[in-house]
Scaffold this active site. Structure first.
Site, PDB file in Angstrom:
ATOM      1  N   LYS A   2      37.201  70.289  21.295  1.00 34.99           N
ATOM      2  CA  LYS A   2      37.781  70.823  22.537  1.00 34.99           C
ATOM      3  C   LYS A   2      39.233  70.414  22.635  1.00 34.99           C
ATOM      4  CE  LYS A   2      34.308  72.435  25.156  1.00 34.99           C
ATOM      5  NZ  LYS A   2      33.174  71.820  25.847  1.00 34.99           N
ATOM      6  N   GLU A  11      44.218  67.083  28.848  1.00 36.77           N
ATOM      7  CA  GLU A  11      44.890  65.821  28.624  1.00 36.77           C
ATOM      8  C   GLU A  11      44.749  65.328  27.196  1.00 36.77           C
ATOM      9  OE1 GLU A  11      45.293  61.576  30.223  1.00 36.77           O
ATOM     10  OE2 GLU A  11      43.338  62.442  30.629  1.00 36.77           O
ATOM     11  N   ALA A  12      43.609  65.658  26.612  1.00 40.36           N
ATOM     12  CA  ALA A  12      43.302  65.069  25.313  1.00 40.36           C
ATOM     13  C   ALA A  12      42.689  66.105  24.366  1.00 40.36           C
ATOM     14  CB  ALA A  12      42.309  63.928  25.512  1.00 40.36           C
ATOM     15  N   ILE A  16      39.630  66.575  21.682  1.00 32.00           N
ATOM     16  CA  ILE A  16      38.340  65.954  21.433  1.00 32.00           C
ATOM     17  C   ILE A  16      37.830  66.401  20.064  1.00 32.00           C
ATOM     18  CG2 ILE A  16      35.966  65.727  22.269  1.00 32.00           C
ATOM     19  CD1 ILE A  16      37.808  64.696  24.358  1.00 32.00           C
ATOM     20  N   ASP A  41      38.629  62.895  38.852  1.00 29.68           N
ATOM     21  CA  ASP A  41      38.633  64.222  38.235  1.00 29.68           C
ATOM     22  C   ASP A  41      37.214  64.811  38.246  1.00 29.68           C
ATOM     23  OD1 ASP A  41      39.661  66.464  37.014  1.00 29.68           O
ATOM     24  OD2 ASP A  41      39.700  65.606  34.998  1.00 29.68           O
TER      25      ASP A  41
HETATM   26  N1  LIG Z   1      31.084  61.731  24.753  1.00 28.47           N
HETATM   27  C1  LIG Z   1      31.069  63.064  24.712  1.00 28.47           C
HETATM   28  N2  LIG Z   1      29.992  63.734  24.238  1.00 28.47           N
HETATM   29  C2  LIG Z   1      29.968  65.089  24.175  1.00 28.47           C
HETATM   30  N3  LIG Z   1      31.000  65.873  24.580  1.00 28.47           N
HETATM   31  C3  LIG Z   1      32.101  65.280  25.080  1.00 28.47           C
HETATM   32  C4  LIG Z   1      32.207  63.849  25.177  1.00 28.47           C
HETATM   33  N4  LIG Z   1      33.423  63.542  25.685  1.00 28.47           N
HETATM   34  C5  LIG Z   1      34.042  64.714  25.908  1.00 28.47           C
HETATM   35  N5  LIG Z   1      33.268  65.774  25.549  1.00 28.47           N
HETATM   36  C6  LIG Z   1      33.615  67.208  25.655  1.00 28.47           C
HETATM   37  O1  LIG Z   1      35.034  67.356  25.660  1.00 28.47           O
HETATM   38  C7  LIG Z   1      35.512  67.875  26.909  1.00 28.47           C
HETATM   39  C8  LIG Z   1      36.811  67.193  27.321  1.00 28.47           C
HETATM   40  O2  LIG Z   1      36.610  65.789  27.378  1.00 28.47           O
HETATM   41  P1  LIG Z   1      37.214  64.906  28.547  1.00 28.47           P
HETATM   42  O3  LIG Z   1      36.882  63.481  28.289  1.00 28.47           O
HETATM   43  O4  LIG Z   1      36.755  65.469  29.846  1.00 28.47           O
HETATM   44  O5  LIG Z   1      38.787  65.140  28.329  1.00 28.47           O
HETATM   45  P2  LIG Z   1      39.943  65.690  29.302  1.00 28.47           P
HETATM   46  O6  LIG Z   1      40.509  64.443  29.930  1.00 28.47           O
HETATM   47  O7  LIG Z   1      40.921  66.375  28.408  1.00 28.47           O
HETATM   48  O8  LIG Z   1      39.306  66.598  30.307  1.00 28.47           O
HETATM   49  C9  LIG Z   1      34.352  67.646  27.890  1.00 28.47           C
HETATM   50  O9  LIG Z   1      34.378  68.593  28.950  1.00 28.47           O
HETATM   51  C10 LIG Z   1      33.141  67.801  26.989  1.00 28.47           C
HETATM   52  O10 LIG Z   1      32.859  69.174  26.765  1.00 28.47           O
HETATM   53 MG   LIG Z   2      37.552  66.419  31.467  1.00 26.00          MG
END
Ligand SMILES: Nc1ncnc2c1ncn2[C@@H]1O[C@H](COP(=O)(O)OP(=O)(O)O)[C@@H](O)[C@H]1O
Ligand SMILES: [Mg+2]
Length: 206
Positions: free
Chosen positions: A5, A9-10, A12, A117
């Site tokens: 993804k 912000e990040a 993944i 958030d």
């Molecule tokens: N530990 C995890 N396991 C499975 N999917 C994850 C996990 N962490 C993030 N994701 C996926 O990545 C997306 C973005 O991660 P997130 O931590 O919410 O980042 P951001 O700060 O960019 O929103 C999440 O909406 C989810 O779909």
């Molecule tokens: Mg998020």
């Protein structure tokens, strides 16, 4: 390593950590920010997120395990959570899940943590229940106004992304929330949500 993804912000990635299925969350450089400030923000959010994800476990909030944090690179390895994002569930299932979301948010607030958030993309429904993600904007606070800001964002997300179910979903969310925090405090916080909404409307007019 595979890009899963591209978040606001990040980035993944799916990755492996000591043989475990994991997620690598990398906070990318933002060119629109002054360089030194950019590093500070990304480092702070990485540290804050990894600490809070672990800390809230102590009062029963289901979050991914943190496997490894590299503060310098602004990245961390997290347990991969198998399941479906609440955002992508069918409407009836989203409604049903909102009570549990309310309960989780209630437990966070009861313990003095604002998530920062609260969107339906930050909850995953697994076979064992709900898991909450994304603590980069979370903070410790005892202010009613901060809790109201959390609630107001979630309401806004329901309104914009799940408009056809907002009334039922919001009512169930509040029911779950109230079960944890009690009627009086919940009413106070909801009143504050209304105050913030009014503030927003006036701001739009000006
Ligand atoms: N530990 C995890 N396991 C499975 N999917 C994850 C996990 N962490 C993030 N994701 C996926 O990545 C997306 C973005 O991660 P997130 O931590 O919410 O980042 P951001 O700060 O960019 O929103 C999440 O909406 C989810 O779909
Ligand atoms: Mg998020």
């Amino acid at each position: 390593m595979k890009l899963l993804k591209k978040g606001a912000e990040a980035d993944i990635y799916t990755a492996s950590w000591n043989g475990q299925n994991s997620i690598l969350k990398i906070r990318k450089k933002k060119d629109y920010r002054i360089h030194s400030l950019d590093i500070r923000i990304r480092t702070l959010r990485t540290i804050r997120e990894s600490k809070m994800i672990s800390e809230v476990k102590s009062f029963g909030i289901p979050t991914p395990l943190v496997y490894f944090v590299d503060e310098k690179k602004c990245e961390m390895y997290l347990q991969f959570i198998h399941g479906k994002l609440i955002r992508d569930l069918p409407a009836t299932q989203i409604i049903r899940t909102c009570k549990e979301i309310g309960r989780i948010v209630g437990i966070l607030h009861k313990n003095g943590v604002m998530h920062g958030d609260l969107t339906t993309s930050n909850f995953i429904l697994t076979q064992k229940g709900l898991v909450i993600l994304d603590f980069g904007l979370s903070q410790k606070t005892d202010k009613i106004d901060d809790y109201a800001i959390d609630l107001r964002l979630f309401k806004e997300v329901l309104n914009s992304a799940h408009a056809q179910i907002v009334d039922d979903a919001w009512a169930l969310f509040i029911l779950g929330y109230q079960k944890i925090l009690g009627k009086n405090i919940t009413e106070k916080i909801i009143n504050q949500v209304l105050v913030i909404e009014k503030r927003g409307r006036y701001a739009n007019v000006v």
